[in-house]
Write a protein that holds these residues in place. Structure first.
Motif, PDB file in Angstrom:
ATOM      1  N   GLN A  40       0.814  -1.208   0.000  1.00 30.09           N
ATOM      2  CA  GLN A  40       0.000   0.000   0.000  1.00 30.09           C
ATOM      3  C   GLN A  40       0.854   1.267   0.000  1.00 30.09           C
ATOM      4  O   GLN A  40       0.363   2.360  -0.293  1.00 30.09           O
ATOM      5  CB  GLN A  40      -0.924   0.005   1.228  1.00 30.09           C
ATOM      6  CG  GLN A  40      -2.004  -1.063   1.181  1.00 30.09           C
ATOM      7  CD  GLN A  40      -2.965  -0.863   0.011  1.00 30.09           C
ATOM      8  OE1 GLN A  40      -3.529   0.201  -0.151  1.00 30.09           O
ATOM      9  NE2 GLN A  40      -3.140  -1.902  -0.791  1.00 30.09           N
ATOM     10  N   GLU A  41       2.125   1.134   0.306  1.00 34.53           N
ATOM     11  CA  GLU A  41       3.033   2.290   0.300  1.00 34.53           C
ATOM     12  C   GLU A  41       3.821   2.389  -1.013  1.00 34.53           C
ATOM     13  O   GLU A  41       4.766   3.155  -1.106  1.00 34.53           O
ATOM     14  CB  GLU A  41       4.024   2.178   1.475  1.00 34.53           C
ATOM     15  CG  GLU A  41       3.368   2.069   2.839  1.00 34.53           C
ATOM     16  CD  GLU A  41       2.484   3.263   3.149  1.00 34.53           C
ATOM     17  OE1 GLU A  41       2.885   4.390   2.812  1.00 34.53           O
ATOM     18  OE2 GLU A  41       1.390   3.050   3.716  1.00 34.53           O
ATOM     19  N   PHE A  42       3.406   1.621  -2.000  1.00 39.29           N
ATOM     20  CA  PHE A  42       4.131   1.609  -3.277  1.00 39.29           C
ATOM     21  C   PHE A  42       4.267   3.018  -3.853  1.00 39.29           C
ATOM     22  O   PHE A  42       3.289   3.762  -3.933  1.00 39.29           O
ATOM     23  CB  PHE A  42       3.410   0.706  -4.283  1.00 39.29           C
ATOM     24  CG  PHE A  42       4.071   0.639  -5.626  1.00 39.29           C
ATOM     25  CD1 PHE A  42       5.002  -0.349  -5.905  1.00 39.29           C
ATOM     26  CD2 PHE A  42       3.777   1.566  -6.615  1.00 39.29           C
ATOM     27  CE1 PHE A  42       5.620  -0.413  -7.146  1.00 39.29           C
ATOM     28  CE2 PHE A  42       4.381   1.507  -7.853  1.00 39.29           C
ATOM     29  CZ  PHE A  42       5.311   0.518  -8.122  1.00 39.29           C
ATOM     30  N   ASN A  43       5.470   3.351  -4.273  1.00 40.73           N
ATOM     31  CA  ASN A  43       5.757   4.655  -4.886  1.00 40.73           C
ATOM     32  C   ASN A  43       6.506   4.418  -6.188  1.00 40.73           C
ATOM     33  O   ASN A  43       7.681   4.052  -6.172  1.00 40.73           O
ATOM     34  CB  ASN A  43       6.590   5.517  -3.930  1.00 40.73           C
ATOM     35  CG  ASN A  43       6.855   6.917  -4.464  1.00 40.73           C
ATOM     36  OD1 ASN A  43       6.893   7.136  -5.666  1.00 40.73           O
ATOM     37  ND2 ASN A  43       7.024   7.863  -3.556  1.00 40.73           N
ATOM     38  N   PHE A  54       4.177  14.186 -14.380  1.00 44.09           N
ATOM     39  CA  PHE A  54       2.964  13.792 -13.677  1.00 44.09           C
ATOM     40  C   PHE A  54       2.446  14.921 -12.793  1.00 44.09           C
ATOM     41  O   PHE A  54       3.210  15.702 -12.232  1.00 44.09           O
ATOM     42  CB  PHE A  54       3.223  12.555 -12.805  1.00 44.09           C
ATOM     43  CG  PHE A  54       3.101  11.261 -13.558  1.00 44.09           C
ATOM     44  CD1 PHE A  54       1.863  10.661 -13.739  1.00 44.09           C
ATOM     45  CD2 PHE A  54       4.229  10.649 -14.105  1.00 44.09           C
ATOM     46  CE1 PHE A  54       1.750   9.468 -14.427  1.00 44.09           C
ATOM     47  CE2 PHE A  54       4.124   9.459 -14.796  1.00 44.09           C
ATOM     48  CZ  PHE A  54       2.874   8.871 -14.963  1.00 44.09           C
ATOM     49  N   THR A  55       1.120  14.997 -12.665  1.00 49.48           N
ATOM     50  CA  THR A  55       0.500  16.000 -11.802  1.00 49.48           C
ATOM     51  C   THR A  55       0.539  15.580 -10.332  1.00 49.48           C
ATOM     52  O   THR A  55       0.344  16.394  -9.443  1.00 49.48           O
ATOM     53  CB  THR A  55      -0.968  16.251 -12.198  1.00 49.48           C
ATOM     54  OG1 THR A  55      -1.669  15.009 -12.173  1.00 49.48           O
ATOM     55  CG2 THR A  55      -1.056  16.821 -13.602  1.00 49.48           C
ATOM     56  N   GLY A  56       0.752  14.311 -10.073  1.00 49.80           N
ATOM     57  CA  GLY A  56       0.801  13.814  -8.702  1.00 49.80           C
ATOM     58  C   GLY A  56       1.708  12.607  -8.615  1.00 49.80           C
ATOM     59  O   GLY A  56       2.526  12.361  -9.508  1.00 49.80           O
ATOM     60  N   ASN A  89      -1.678   7.672  -8.121  1.00 45.96           N
ATOM     61  CA  ASN A  89      -2.219   8.834  -7.416  1.00 45.96           C
ATOM     62  C   ASN A  89      -3.698   8.686  -7.054  1.00 45.96           C
ATOM     63  O   ASN A  89      -4.308   9.627  -6.556  1.00 45.96           O
ATOM     64  CB  ASN A  89      -1.994  10.119  -8.218  1.00 45.96           C
ATOM     65  CG  ASN A  89      -2.634  10.085  -9.582  1.00 45.96           C
ATOM     66  OD1 ASN A  89      -3.493   9.246  -9.852  1.00 45.96           O
ATOM     67  ND2 ASN A  89      -2.217  10.989 -10.460  1.00 45.96           N
ATOM     68  N   ALA A  90      -4.279   7.536  -7.330  1.00 45.65           N
ATOM     69  CA  ALA A  90      -5.665   7.262  -6.924  1.00 45.65           C
ATOM     70  C   ALA A  90      -5.828   5.753  -6.773  1.00 45.65           C
ATOM     71  O   ALA A  90      -5.496   4.997  -7.676  1.00 45.65           O
ATOM     72  CB  ALA A  90      -6.648   7.804  -7.952  1.00 45.65           C
ATOM     73  N   THR A 121       2.105  26.820 -21.951  1.00 44.75           N
ATOM     74  CA  THR A 121       3.399  27.058 -22.596  1.00 44.75           C
ATOM     75  C   THR A 121       4.555  26.585 -21.724  1.00 44.75           C
ATOM     76  O   THR A 121       5.679  26.512 -22.177  1.00 44.75           O
ATOM     77  CB  THR A 121       3.577  28.550 -22.924  1.00 44.75           C
ATOM     78  OG1 THR A 121       3.357  29.316 -21.733  1.00 44.75           O
ATOM     79  CG2 THR A 121       2.598  28.993 -23.990  1.00 44.75           C
ATOM     80  N   ALA A 122       4.293  26.297 -20.441  1.00 44.62           N
ATOM     81  CA  ALA A 122       5.347  25.793 -19.565  1.00 44.62           C
ATOM     82  C   ALA A 122       4.815  24.579 -18.812  1.00 44.62           C
ATOM     83  O   ALA A 122       4.580  24.631 -17.612  1.00 44.62           O
ATOM     84  CB  ALA A 122       5.790  26.875 -18.588  1.00 44.62           C
ATOM     85  N   PRO A 123       4.574  23.471 -19.515  1.00 43.16           N
ATOM     86  CA  PRO A 123       3.933  22.318 -18.884  1.00 43.16           C
ATOM     87  C   PRO A 123       4.766  21.722 -17.763  1.00 43.16           C
ATOM     88  O   PRO A 123       5.906  21.345 -17.960  1.00 43.16           O
ATOM     89  CB  PRO A 123       3.757  21.345 -20.051  1.00 43.16           C
ATOM     90  CG  PRO A 123       4.821  21.725 -21.019  1.00 43.16           C
ATOM     91  CD  PRO A 123       4.951  23.210 -20.911  1.00 43.16           C
ATOM     92  N   ILE A 124       4.213  21.684 -16.583  1.00 39.69           N
ATOM     93  CA  ILE A 124       4.863  21.028 -15.453  1.00 39.69           C
ATOM     94  C   ILE A 124       4.121  19.727 -15.155  1.00 39.69           C
ATOM     95  O   ILE A 124       4.682  18.657 -15.148  1.00 39.69           O
ATOM     96  CB  ILE A 124       4.875  21.941 -14.210  1.00 39.69           C
ATOM     97  CG1 ILE A 124       5.651  23.230 -14.521  1.00 39.69           C
ATOM     98  CG2 ILE A 124       5.511  21.211 -13.028  1.00 39.69           C
ATOM     99  CD1 ILE A 124       7.091  23.005 -14.915  1.00 39.69           C
ATOM    100  N   GLY A 125       2.811  19.833 -14.924  1.00 37.24           N
ATOM    101  CA  GLY A 125       2.008  18.643 -14.695  1.00 37.24           C
ATOM    102  C   GLY A 125       1.012  18.467 -15.825  1.00 37.24           C
ATOM    103  O   GLY A 125      -0.025  19.121 -15.851  1.00 37.24           O
ATOM    104  N   VAL A 126       1.327  17.628 -16.777  1.00 34.65           N
ATOM    105  CA  VAL A 126       0.416  17.406 -17.909  1.00 34.65           C
ATOM    106  C   VAL A 126      -0.040  15.952 -17.989  1.00 34.65           C
ATOM    107  O   VAL A 126      -0.913  15.619 -18.778  1.00 34.65           O
ATOM    108  CB  VAL A 126       1.073  17.817 -19.252  1.00 34.65           C
ATOM    109  CG1 VAL A 126       1.489  19.271 -19.222  1.00 34.65           C
ATOM    110  CG2 VAL A 126       2.262  16.929 -19.583  1.00 34.65           C
TER     111      VAL A 126
END
Length: 224
Positions: free
Chosen positions: A112-115, A146-148, A152-153, A183-188
């Motif tokens: 359950q702590e998988f990252n 990634f956004t998260g 992430n769910a 124009t500066a994608p961080i979390g897409v």
């Protein structure tokens, strides 16, 4: 004279720019590498259809037009797709290529702590966490934005005297194509449930909503 004209014809054939098929408005020139199967040119379409949260439906839509699930390979391709989406007011987010491998999903259920970002083995996000249909696109850009977290769910259904059933958001989607900061994608890059199910009922009678309205998919193919 005949030989000269033939020579010109041959030159024209070999110098003609690759042309994307009808319905594929986005043409990208790529740097050929081993990670994109040495692909020089790639065509992408943002296809709208209901139920694209179901990965098999999204995959079928692309196959119907002789294409494959795909994704942007770099920031420039993402910006071009975002401009296309904004100009035509297409629905977001978009189903794209990539889903967790069964082996790695088992590891998530066990731990359950998988990252996926910190994982040292094959299930690291930059190793073999995902299966891809598209061999002509390098996924490095998408897997770096990634956004998260990864995953992430997730959740589980359980009740007294019954087994526990787990679920995890396991398919990639493209986000923020309508964001003013595109124009500066961080979390897409985000994750959604591959099944596209509306809900899961627990033994206590409560419902966990798994549905995410996804009505468009990115399909790609080589130019003509």
């Amino acid at each position: 004279m005949i030989i000269f004209l033939l020579f010109l014809s041959i030159l024209l054939v070999f110098s003609a720019s690759p042309k994307c098929p009808h319905g594929f408005p986005l043409h990208f020139e790529r740097k050929p590498t081993a990670l994109n199967n040495y692909t020089k040119d790639w065509c992408i379409a943002v296809v709208e259809y209901e139920g694209m949260g179901n990965r098999d439906r999204a995959r079928s839509i692309c196959i119907t037009i002789n294409a494959t699930l795909t994704m942007p390979e770099n920031k420039e391709e993402f910006i071009a797709i975002a401009k296309h989406v904004q100009a035509r007011n297409k629905s977001t987010p978009h189903a794209i290529d990539g889903e967790f491998t069964p082996r790695c999903k088992v590891e998530m259920y066990r731990n359950q702590e998988f990252n996926g970002t910190a994982e040292k083995g094959e299930c690291n996000v930059h190793n073999h966490l995902f299966n891809f249909d598209d061999v002509n696109t390098d996924p490095t850009f998408i897997l770096s934005h990634f956004t998260g977290g990864v995953p992430n769910a997730r959740g589980s259904n359980y009740g007294t005297g019954h087994p526990t059933f787990q679920y995890v958001a396991d398919c990639l989607v493209l986000e923020n194509t309508k964001s003013p900061n595109y124009t500066a994608p961080i979390g897409v890059t985000d994750l959604a449930y591959c099944v596209g199910a509306a809900s899961v009922k627990t033994y206590t009678g409560s419902l966990f909503d798994l549905k995410r309205e996804i009505s468009s998919v990115l399909c790609g193919k080589r130019p003509e």
